[in-house]
Design a protein around this motif. Structure first.
Motif, PDB file in Angstrom:
ATOM      1  N   THR A  59       0.843  -1.190   0.000  1.00 25.37           N
ATOM      2  CA  THR A  59       0.000   0.000   0.000  1.00 25.37           C
ATOM      3  C   THR A  59       0.880   1.242   0.000  1.00 25.37           C
ATOM      4  O   THR A  59       2.082   1.160   0.242  1.00 25.37           O
ATOM      5  CB  THR A  59      -0.911   0.037   1.241  1.00 25.37           C
ATOM      6  N   GLY A  60       0.263   2.371  -0.220  1.00 21.98           N
ATOM      7  CA  GLY A  60       0.972   3.638  -0.165  1.00 21.98           C
ATOM      8  C   GLY A  60       1.747   3.945  -1.431  1.00 21.98           C
ATOM      9  O   GLY A  60       1.647   3.232  -2.435  1.00 21.98           O
ATOM     10  N   VAL A  61       2.519   5.001  -1.369  1.00 19.55           N
ATOM     11  CA  VAL A  61       3.322   5.438  -2.509  1.00 19.55           C
ATOM     12  C   VAL A  61       4.429   4.417  -2.732  1.00 19.55           C
ATOM     13  O   VAL A  61       5.170   4.081  -1.810  1.00 19.55           O
ATOM     14  CB  VAL A  61       3.919   6.840  -2.242  1.00 19.55           C
ATOM     15  N   VAL A 112       2.753   4.116  -8.263  1.00 21.94           N
ATOM     16  CA  VAL A 112       1.529   4.250  -7.479  1.00 21.94           C
ATOM     17  C   VAL A 112       1.670   5.432  -6.528  1.00 21.94           C
ATOM     18  O   VAL A 112       2.560   5.451  -5.678  1.00 21.94           O
ATOM     19  CB  VAL A 112       1.233   2.960  -6.682  1.00 21.94           C
ATOM     20  N   GLY A 113       0.792   6.418  -6.692  1.00 21.66           N
ATOM     21  CA  GLY A 113       0.791   7.602  -5.843  1.00 21.66           C
ATOM     22  C   GLY A 113       0.074   7.332  -4.533  1.00 21.66           C
ATOM     23  O   GLY A 113      -0.267   6.191  -4.212  1.00 21.66           O
ATOM     24  N   THR A 160      -0.483   6.188 -10.799  1.00 25.28           N
ATOM     25  CA  THR A 160      -0.036   7.373 -11.513  1.00 25.28           C
ATOM     26  C   THR A 160       0.271   7.031 -12.960  1.00 25.28           C
ATOM     27  O   THR A 160      -0.113   7.737 -13.874  1.00 25.28           O
ATOM     28  CB  THR A 160       1.226   7.955 -10.840  1.00 25.28           C
ATOM     29  N   GLN A 161       0.976   5.899 -13.162  1.00 21.34           N
ATOM     30  CA  GLN A 161       1.387   5.514 -14.507  1.00 21.34           C
ATOM     31  C   GLN A 161       1.814   4.053 -14.498  1.00 21.34           C
ATOM     32  O   GLN A 161       2.260   3.530 -13.485  1.00 21.34           O
ATOM     33  CB  GLN A 161       2.565   6.393 -14.945  1.00 21.34           C
ATOM     34  N   THR A 162       1.691   3.393 -15.652  1.00 19.08           N
ATOM     35  CA  THR A 162       2.201   2.037 -15.816  1.00 19.08           C
ATOM     36  C   THR A 162       2.801   1.925 -17.212  1.00 19.08           C
ATOM     37  O   THR A 162       2.348   2.604 -18.137  1.00 19.08           O
ATOM     38  CB  THR A 162       1.107   0.968 -15.600  1.00 19.08           C
TER      39      THR A 162
END
Length: 184
Positions: free
Chosen positions: A68-70, A84-85, A90-92
């Motif tokens: 979990t988390g950033v 992952v923000g 955010t992007q993949t």
């Protein structure tokens, strides 16, 4: 006066990178299934294990069990990275794995280099290192020439290659101490 113009240029550059990153994600999320490439099984998976795993419903979704988390999530089997923000993806983007891979687990970014020569002799940029295996540093990078070719078999390389635009996004996202989660 020069000070405000350089601030404007920096702001415009950041905005342009954000737009490019969003468009790249949007394009990758809308690839028709008929054009999608088949995914290789994880190198460490035995045939009986790979055969019993169900394909993920949304291959672009962040893998379950990645924490979990950033964080940066790197799937060895899917050859894909997710940034992952705090609240969402955010992007993949796809990556080309190195010949040496880290074991699944949680790591953190330990060092970064703007531009250097890779262990395969290719000039690379935006190197984000997070692990060491058999005295080989493992990290994300982009070849300056834009190539993402497979590493030469039998060589000991630790560079997980990505496209230059994806390397820019990784460089901005994964600073020293950032969490990197490697999944099978």
């Amino acid at each position: 006066m020069a000070r405000s113009s350089s601030g404007t240029v920096a702001g415009l550059t950041a905005a342009a990178l954000a737009v490019v990153a969003f468009l790249a994600y949007q394009a990758s999320a809308n690839v028709p299934e008929s054009l999608a490439k088949p995914r290789a099984a994880a190198p460490s998976a035995r045939p009986s294990e790979a055969a019993t795993e169900e394909p993920r419903k949304d291959p672009l979704a962040v893998p379950t069990g990645s924490g979990t988390g950033v964080r940066v999530v790197y799937s060895l089997g899917e050859r894909r990275v997710w940034l992952v923000g705090a609240e969402q993806l955010t992007q993949t983007f796809p990556v080309m794995p190195s010949t040496i891979s880290p074991k699944p687990g949680t790591y953190e970014v330990t060092s970064r280099s703007g531009r250097i020569e890779g262990s395969d002799g290719v000039e690379i940029e935006h190197v984000v290192r997070f692990a060491t295996v058999d005295d080989v540093s493992i990290g994300f990078s982009a070849a300056v020439d834009g190539s993402m070719s497979s590493p030469v078999p039998g060589t000991k390389t630790g560079g997980v290659r990505m496209k230059r635009a994806d390397g820019d996004a990784m460089w901005t996202f994964a600073t020293i101490g950032s969490k990197v989660v490697v999944v099978p």
